[in-house]
Write a protein that holds these residues in place. Structure first.
Motif, PDB file in Angstrom:
ATOM      1  N   THR A   1      10.854  45.341  78.639  1.00 32.83           N
ATOM      2  CA  THR A   1      11.582  46.394  77.933  1.00 32.83           C
ATOM      3  C   THR A   1      10.713  47.630  77.774  1.00 32.83           C
ATOM      4  OG1 THR A   1      12.812  44.693  76.703  1.00 32.83           O
ATOM      5  CG2 THR A   1      12.882  46.929  75.843  1.00 32.83           C
ATOM      6  N   LEU A   2       9.460  47.430  77.402  1.00 32.50           N
ATOM      7  CA  LEU A   2       8.540  48.560  77.279  1.00 32.50           C
ATOM      8  C   LEU A   2       8.349  49.258  78.628  1.00 32.50           C
ATOM      9  CD1 LEU A   2       5.335  48.909  75.272  1.00 32.50           C
ATOM     10  CD2 LEU A   2       5.193  49.277  77.725  1.00 32.50           C
TER      11      LEU A   2
ATOM     12  N   LEU B   1      20.295  60.614  73.643  1.00 34.13           N
ATOM     13  CA  LEU B   1      19.577  59.405  73.243  1.00 34.13           C
ATOM     14  C   LEU B   1      19.829  58.295  74.253  1.00 34.13           C
ATOM     15  CD1 LEU B   1      17.906  57.801  71.141  1.00 34.13           C
ATOM     16  CD2 LEU B   1      20.073  57.197  70.047  1.00 34.13           C
ATOM     17  N   ILE B   2      18.732  57.706  74.729  1.00 37.63           N
ATOM     18  CA  ILE B   2      18.809  56.542  75.611  1.00 37.63           C
ATOM     19  C   ILE B   2      18.175  55.373  74.874  1.00 37.63           C
ATOM     20  CG2 ILE B   2      18.235  55.609  77.864  1.00 37.63           C
ATOM     21  CD1 ILE B   2      17.638  58.485  78.745  1.00 37.63           C
ATOM     22  N   VAL B   3      18.940  54.324  74.615  1.00 35.75           N
ATOM     23  CA  VAL B   3      18.422  53.144  73.923  1.00 35.75           C
ATOM     24  C   VAL B   3      18.052  52.098  74.968  1.00 35.75           C
ATOM     25  CG1 VAL B   3      18.900  51.325  72.257  1.00 35.75           C
ATOM     26  CG2 VAL B   3      19.840  53.614  71.895  1.00 35.75           C
ATOM     27  N   VAL B   4      16.807  51.629  74.920  1.00 34.68           N
ATOM     28  CA  VAL B   4      16.331  50.568  75.807  1.00 34.68           C
ATOM     29  C   VAL B   4      15.978  49.372  74.921  1.00 34.68           C
ATOM     30  CG1 VAL B   4      14.691  49.916  77.596  1.00 34.68           C
ATOM     31  CG2 VAL B   4      15.415  52.307  77.387  1.00 34.68           C
TER      32      VAL B   4
ATOM     33  N   GLN C   1      21.465  42.041  73.550  1.00 34.65           N
ATOM     34  CA  GLN C   1      22.608  42.078  74.455  1.00 34.65           C
ATOM     35  C   GLN C   1      23.917  42.455  73.768  1.00 34.65           C
ATOM     36  OE1 GLN C   1      21.982  41.563  77.821  1.00 34.65           O
ATOM     37  NE2 GLN C   1      19.905  41.652  76.986  1.00 34.65           N
ATOM     38  N   ASN C   2      23.910  42.601  72.448  1.00 31.86           N
ATOM     39  CA  ASN C   2      25.131  42.913  71.698  1.00 31.86           C
ATOM     40  C   ASN C   2      25.199  44.411  71.434  1.00 31.86           C
ATOM     41  OD1 ASN C   2      27.366  43.003  70.073  1.00 31.86           O
ATOM     42  ND2 ASN C   2      26.663  41.423  68.642  1.00 31.86           N
ATOM     43  N   ARG C   3      26.080  45.109  72.147  1.00 31.57           N
ATOM     44  CA  ARG C   3      26.192  46.557  71.982  1.00 31.57           C
ATOM     45  C   ARG C   3      26.702  46.942  70.601  1.00 31.57           C
ATOM     46  NH1 ARG C   3      26.552  49.731  76.846  1.00 31.57           N
ATOM     47  NH2 ARG C   3      26.136  48.463  78.683  1.00 31.57           N
ATOM     48  N   ARG C   4      27.441  46.042  69.932  1.00 34.80           N
ATOM     49  CA  ARG C   4      27.984  46.388  68.615  1.00 34.80           C
ATOM     50  C   ARG C   4      26.893  46.608  67.578  1.00 34.80           C
ATOM     51  NH1 ARG C   4      32.222  41.642  67.661  1.00 34.80           N
ATOM     52  NH2 ARG C   4      30.456  40.503  68.526  1.00 34.80           N
TER      53      ARG C   4
ATOM     54  N   ILE D   1      20.518  50.760  77.793  1.00 39.94           N
ATOM     55  CA  ILE D   1      20.046  49.860  78.850  1.00 39.94           C
ATOM     56  C   ILE D   1      19.671  48.539  78.207  1.00 39.94           C
ATOM     57  CG2 ILE D   1      18.298  49.497  80.614  1.00 39.94           C
ATOM     58  CD1 ILE D   1      18.161  52.432  81.051  1.00 39.94           C
ATOM     59  N   LEU D   2      20.380  47.487  78.584  1.00 34.97           N
ATOM     60  CA  LEU D   2      20.110  46.151  78.054  1.00 34.97           C
ATOM     61  C   LEU D   2      19.202  45.440  79.051  1.00 34.97           C
ATOM     62  CD1 LEU D   2      23.745  45.261  76.894  1.00 34.97           C
ATOM     63  CD2 LEU D   2      21.903  46.346  75.573  1.00 34.97           C
ATOM     64  N   VAL D   3      18.000  45.151  78.651  1.00 31.67           N
ATOM     65  CA  VAL D   3      16.995  44.604  79.556  1.00 31.67           C
ATOM     66  C   VAL D   3      17.107  43.078  79.595  1.00 31.67           C
ATOM     67  CG1 VAL D   3      14.545  44.420  80.056  1.00 31.67           C
ATOM     68  CG2 VAL D   3      15.474  46.548  79.107  1.00 31.67           C
TER      69      VAL D   3
END
Length: 327
Positions: A237-238, A302-305, A309-312, A323-325
């Motif tokens: 993720t990093l 904003l980009i969230v990495v 896995q839960n977008r909510r 981005i779900l790693v």
């Protein structure tokens, strides 16, 4: 009687010899170790150098340096042992009086981070191996910064292309009247107040000022890690967040890398800023300190990495991309 005297002399001489060695074995002995570079990339070869000097007449038939460092610095398995977090490296020497020895190790780092030599203890004894003496070496301050590698995945490439497109679109909507890229021929679509009369007189046709585009929009790459995240997925993720921030910065897009681990960069762009992002990532400890939603201004993307896995869970994040790693 003669044999007794001889034996007594031998015993006394041996005891005096042992006492002298035990007292003076480390007199005028110096030790230093260092890396040949202060900054390398993950997996890149590093030269680790040891230098031992015996600046006295008394020889040292055996001396051992016991080094404690990070387990992620890969020394030869024959000369090292690994525990949970540390690696113990042993190197042995035999040094004559007034001599020096230099040893070089070819090592590498299997993980990004800032690594140092935590401690060094010298151990020596006399030629009979009877008296063993140890001495810790103080002020070992050598360290090396291992920068993370960029990675390539379809998610990263697609995200970067989308952001670059959005940035260029928003950037082209406004022009800066105080910034001029050049002077072009009038096409009938430009404003009349942008006509450059001196150039028009020289060219005998209407010429207009070509204004440069301007935008104060910036991109925030937000690395979000949860408690007890598995190390492999946390490191991936990093690396993903670092890669996106670095490549956007190299494309001259104002970029900031932010985390929920109390460490972030400033907003800037260019190759220098890209290197600074990697240096921040090398130092980052993946331990979450906050779970607050980052504040995002209207002129920011904003980009969230994250490995979550839960977008909510991110419904309060005003993000452009997430981005779900996964492994």
């Amino acid at each position: 009687m003669t044999i007794l005297v001889i034996v007594s002399i031998v015993v006394i001489s041996f005891l005096m010899y042992c006492k002298i060695y035990k007292k003076h074995i480390f007199d005028n002995v110096s030790y230093r170790c260092y890396f040949d570079d202060v900054e390398v990339y993950q997996g890149e070869d590093i030269l680790f150098i040891e230098e031992v000097s015996n600046n006295k007449y008394l020889p040292m038939p055996w001396i051992k340096a016991e080094i404690t460092t990070s387990k992620y610095l890969n020394f030869s398995e024959k000369c090292s042992a690994v525990t949970y977090k540390s690696r113990f490296v042993s190197s042995c020497y035999a040094i004559e009086g007034n001599k020096s020895i230099k040893r070089e190790w070819n090592i590498s780092a299997s993980k990004r981070g800032v690594f140092s030599i935590e401690s060094v203890v010298l151990t020596s004894c006399d030629i009979f191996g009877v008296n063993e003496v140890s001495k810790p070496i103080d002020n070992i301050s050598t360290k090396v910064t291992v920068l993370p590698l960029e990675i390539d995945t379809p998610d990263i490439e697609n995200t970067i292309n989308e952001i670059v497109g959005e940035y260029q679109t928003k950037n082209s909507l406004l022009t800066d009247v105080f910034s001029m890229r050049g002077i072009n021929e009038y096409t009938g679509h430009e404003r009349l107040n942008r006509i450059h009369w001196k150039s028009s007189a020289k060219q005998s046709k209407l010429m207009v000022i070509d204004e440069d585009y301007t935008s104060d929009m910036k991109v925030i790459v937000y690395l979000y890690i949860q408690d007890n995240c598995e190390e492999t997925i946390a490191e991936k993720t990093l690396s993903t967040a670092c890669t996106i921030a670095v490549r956007l910065s190299k494309r001259d897009i104002p970029t900031k890398l932010d985390t929920n681990c109390n460490l972030s960069t400033n907003t800037s762009f260019g190759n220098g800023h890209a290197l600074n992002i990697k240096r921040i990532c090398a130092k980052l400890e993946l331990s979450p300190k906050t779970y607050k939603v980052p504040k995002v201004q209207d002129n920011s993307m904003l980009i969230v990495v994250t490995p979550l896995q839960n977008r909510r869970l991110f419904k309060d994040f005003n993000y452009e991309h997430i981005i779900l790693v996964r492994l």
